[in-house]
Motif scaffolding. Structure first.
Motif, short mmCIF file in Angstrom:
data_model
loop_
_atom_site.label_atom_id
_atom_site.label_comp_id
_atom_site.label_asym_id
_atom_site.label_seq_id
_atom_site.Cartn_x
_atom_site.Cartn_y
_atom_site.Cartn_z
N VAL A 29 -7.76 1.02 6.02
CA VAL A 29 -9.03 0.83 5.29
C VAL A 29 -10.22 1.38 6.07
O VAL A 29 -11.03 2.14 5.51
CB VAL A 29 -9.21 -0.64 4.90
N VAL A 71 -12.69 1.40 -0.93
CA VAL A 71 -11.94 0.43 -0.14
C VAL A 71 -12.85 -0.75 0.17
O VAL A 71 -14.08 -0.62 0.25
CB VAL A 71 -11.41 1.03 1.19
N VAL A 103 -7.62 -1.61 -1.46
CA VAL A 103 -7.78 -0.21 -1.82
C VAL A 103 -7.94 -0.12 -3.34
O VAL A 103 -7.20 -0.75 -4.09
CB VAL A 103 -6.56 0.63 -1.36
N GLU A 141 -4.17 -3.57 1.11
CA GLU A 141 -4.00 -2.53 2.13
C GLU A 141 -2.55 -2.48 2.60
O GLU A 141 -1.98 -1.40 2.79
CB GLU A 141 -4.93 -2.81 3.31
#
Length: 296
Positions: free
Chosen positions: A135, A176, A181, A192
């Motif tokens: 991320v 993000v 995400v 993630e």
């Protein structure tokens, strides 16, 4: 990548609950970044433009995010989407499955051609596993105005109780947040961890038993799979042996016997993230010179 995305479409802002969306200030602190808001993604995203065309669909939205509008058919033509040969004999069908859709290289070439050379892309493989916090790394590129596309093996990290999908998938990442995400086609909010699992995959594809048996004939030249000199992975994975084992299982119809659910074949795709930017921008030049992600 080959077919439709396995998850149900999420078309409204409710797809992102308040606890998952980046909070005020998080983007400024580098913990989150958004190319589009959720509502903008709902309005701007391109739905799958054709069979096996998730890569070309992603290219349409990459170019849109970079300020370049192209027709979906132009993107598809430039990406050169490959199709499954569903009516072909079994070996040729399997060869077609291994490359159906598009690779990251086709996305990069397609975006460059469709944009008249104004856009470049760079693929960052995530297999073998890399030393990266996904991320924050994605957030850095998004904050600079670059556009990431995930190439994922959707047959990994399958939620319990769901059927194993039959394809890989390209999805544009439009944002993000902490451990989260945001992607398009379909509009999706994924952890993630889940995305990272799918981004770190060997280049293999599972073919469903029923798809094999449907095309299996007594005279199928299975040895041609092992004889393929252009890709030794067919022999290394012993695809021919897997098929012969499946035939033996059919010949001995024993309900108590273990039965293979899939055959594993080589895949043309490389899991990872492809980042796109305008060629003449600072981001484009930085992208060209960025180091590879280090191996664990």
């Amino acid at each position: 990548m080959e077919g439709e995305h396995p998850h149900e479409e999420k078309q409204t802002e409710t797809a992102c609950c308040a606890s998952q969306c980046p909070k005020d200030g998080e983007e400024r602190q580098g913990q989150g970044a958004m190319l589009w808001s959720i509502q903008e993604a709902v309005e701007r995203q391109t739905m799958q433009i054709g069979t096996s065309a998730c890569g070309a669909t992603a290219v349409v939205d990459v170019l849109q995010a970079l300020g370049i509008v192209v027709a979906p058919e132009t993107a598809d033509r430039c990406v050169r989407t490959c199709l499954r040969r569903n009516e072909a004999p079994l070996p040729d069908y399997l060869f077609s499955r291994s490359e159906a859709g598009a690779t990251h290289a086709q996305l990069i070439a397609g975006a460059e051609q469709a944009s008249g050379g104004r856009v470049l892309g760079r693929h960052f493989p995530l297999h073998p596993r890399r030393r990266v916090r996904l991320v924050p790394w994605l957030a850095q590129w998004i904050q600079k105005g670059a556009v990431p596309v995930a190439t994922m093996n959707m047959q990994l990290a399958v939620p319990e109780g769901e059927e194993v999908p039959d394809a890989w998938h390209h999805q544009l990442i439009f944002g993000v947040g902490p451990d989260t995400v945001y992607m398009t086609n379909p509009l999706d909010v994924v952890s993630e961890w889940e995305v990272h699992q799918r981004l770190c995959s060997e280049s293999v594809l599972l073919i469903r038993r029923e798809d094999v048996l449907l095309r299996l004939t007594a005279d199928a030249p299975l040895s041609s799979l092992s004889d393929d000199q252009s890709d030794p992975r067919w022999k290394a994975l012993d695809v021919e042996g897997q098929l012969r084992q499946m035939i033996r299982e059919e010949d001995h119809d024993d309900e108590d016997q273990f039965r293979m659910s899939h055959v594993m074949i080589p895949a043309a795709y490389s899991s990872g993230v492809t980042v796109f930017a305008l060629r003449d921008s600072d981001q484009g030049q930085e992208l060209l010179h960025a180091p590879e992600l280090p191996l664990l």
